[in-house]
Design a protein around this motif. Structure first.
Motif, PDB file in Angstrom:
ATOM      1  N   SER A  27     -14.927 -21.032 -23.760  1.00  0.00           N
ATOM      2  CA  SER A  27     -15.683 -21.920 -23.863  1.00  0.00           C
ATOM      3  C   SER A  27     -15.347 -23.021 -25.156  1.00  0.00           C
ATOM      4  N   LEU A  28     -15.475 -23.856 -24.958  1.00  0.00           N
ATOM      5  CA  LEU A  28     -15.586 -24.419 -26.235  1.00  0.00           C
ATOM      6  C   LEU A  28     -16.592 -24.291 -27.838  1.00  0.00           C
ATOM      7  N   VAL A  29     -16.623 -23.800 -27.205  1.00  0.00           N
ATOM      8  CA  VAL A  29     -17.974 -23.837 -28.772  1.00  0.00           C
ATOM      9  C   VAL A  29     -17.686 -22.662 -29.541  1.00  0.00           C
ATOM     10  N   ARG A  30     -16.170 -22.090 -28.820  1.00  0.00           N
ATOM     11  CA  ARG A  30     -15.141 -21.061 -29.674  1.00  0.00           C
ATOM     12  C   ARG A  30     -14.714 -21.694 -30.374  1.00  0.00           C
ATOM     13  N   PHE A  31     -14.624 -23.292 -30.812  1.00  0.00           N
ATOM     14  CA  PHE A  31     -12.789 -23.601 -31.366  1.00  0.00           C
ATOM     15  C   PHE A  31     -13.746 -24.989 -32.628  1.00  0.00           C
ATOM     16  N   ASP A  32     -12.847 -25.119 -33.802  1.00  0.00           N
ATOM     17  CA  ASP A  32     -13.151 -26.158 -35.159  1.00  0.00           C
ATOM     18  C   ASP A  32     -12.979 -27.099 -34.449  1.00  0.00           C
ATOM     19  N   THR A  33     -11.423 -27.806 -33.833  1.00  0.00           N
ATOM     20  CA  THR A  33     -11.399 -28.746 -33.900  1.00  0.00           C
ATOM     21  C   THR A  33     -10.687 -28.747 -32.468  1.00  0.00           C
ATOM     22  N   MET A  34     -10.757 -29.534 -31.148  1.00  0.00           N
ATOM     23  CA  MET A  34      -9.638 -30.391 -29.770  1.00  0.00           C
ATOM     24  C   MET A  34      -9.551 -31.648 -30.596  1.00  0.00           C
ATOM     25  N   ARG A  66      -9.219 -48.207 -29.042  1.00  0.00           N
ATOM     26  CA  ARG A  66      -8.932 -48.313 -27.752  1.00  0.00           C
ATOM     27  C   ARG A  66      -8.960 -46.758 -27.327  1.00  0.00           C
ATOM     28  N   PHE A  67      -9.409 -45.429 -27.846  1.00  0.00           N
ATOM     29  CA  PHE A  67      -8.883 -44.315 -27.889  1.00  0.00           C
ATOM     30  C   PHE A  67     -10.320 -43.673 -27.819  1.00  0.00           C
ATOM     31  N   THR A  68     -10.489 -43.467 -26.750  1.00  0.00           N
ATOM     32  CA  THR A  68     -12.213 -42.159 -27.242  1.00  0.00           C
ATOM     33  C   THR A  68     -12.346 -40.959 -27.440  1.00  0.00           C
ATOM     34  N   ILE A  69     -12.251 -39.937 -27.906  1.00  0.00           N
ATOM     35  CA  ILE A  69     -12.155 -38.107 -27.318  1.00  0.00           C
ATOM     36  C   ILE A  69     -13.385 -37.829 -27.020  1.00  0.00           C
ATOM     37  N   SER A  70     -14.118 -36.803 -26.113  1.00  0.00           N
ATOM     38  CA  SER A  70     -15.153 -36.031 -25.886  1.00  0.00           C
ATOM     39  C   SER A  70     -15.376 -35.094 -25.609  1.00  0.00           C
ATOM     40  N   ARG A  71     -16.045 -34.963 -24.786  1.00  0.00           N
ATOM     41  CA  ARG A  71     -16.088 -33.039 -24.524  1.00  0.00           C
ATOM     42  C   ARG A  71     -17.235 -32.911 -23.731  1.00  0.00           C
ATOM     43  N   ASP A  72     -17.350 -32.008 -22.543  1.00  0.00           N
ATOM     44  CA  ASP A  72     -18.353 -31.237 -22.236  1.00  0.00           C
ATOM     45  C   ASP A  72     -18.232 -30.009 -21.931  1.00  0.00           C
ATOM     46  N   ASN A  73     -19.241 -29.871 -22.922  1.00  0.00           N
ATOM     47  CA  ASN A  73     -19.197 -27.742 -23.358  1.00  0.00           C
ATOM     48  C   ASN A  73     -19.564 -26.909 -22.324  1.00  0.00           C
ATOM     49  N   ALA A  74     -20.388 -27.782 -21.063  1.00  0.00           N
ATOM     50  CA  ALA A  74     -20.755 -27.051 -20.361  1.00  0.00           C
ATOM     51  C   ALA A  74     -19.167 -26.689 -18.813  1.00  0.00           C
TER      52      ALA A  74
END
Length: 117
Positions: A27-34, A66-74
């Protein structure tokens, strides 16, 4: 041990777009930064985008707008949307996650992005 699998790289003409994905085995919620880093041939690995657990994003001037970072925790997946690509964006793109609490820092295997002029 966390596995990170990147995908979405390829060859694109200048001005084009690509979306990179980084799927994590935990799970990504484990991490402070991606984060996403880029390494051009013969150069050091540089940060191109980062997102914190709280959703704060960071970009260097070279890619901002120009770049966009995003995440999908699910889906335990981090994305990098890259628009208006330039030849200088060419390189191997690596996904990175880290956790201060767990003392963890992991890298993916990298995905090649080549932008032709």
């Amino acid at each position: 041990q966390v596995q990170l699998v990147e995908s979405g790289g390829g060859l694109v003409q200048a001005g084009g777009s690509l979306r990179l994905s980084c799927a994590a085995s935990l799970s990504l919620v484990r991490f402070d930064t991606m984060s996403w880093y880029r390494q051009a041939p013969g150069k050091q690995r540089d940060l191109v985008a980062a997102i914190t657990r709280g959703g704060t994003t960071t970009y260097p001037v070279s890619v901002k707008g120009r770049f966009t970072i995003s995440r999908d925790n699910a889906k335990n997946t981090v994305y990098l949307q890259m628009n208006s690509l330039k030849p200088e964006d060419t390189g191997v793109y690596y996904c990175n996650v880290n956790s201060r609490l767990w003392g963890e820092n992991y890298w993916g295997q990298g995905t090649q992005v080549t932008v032709s002029s």
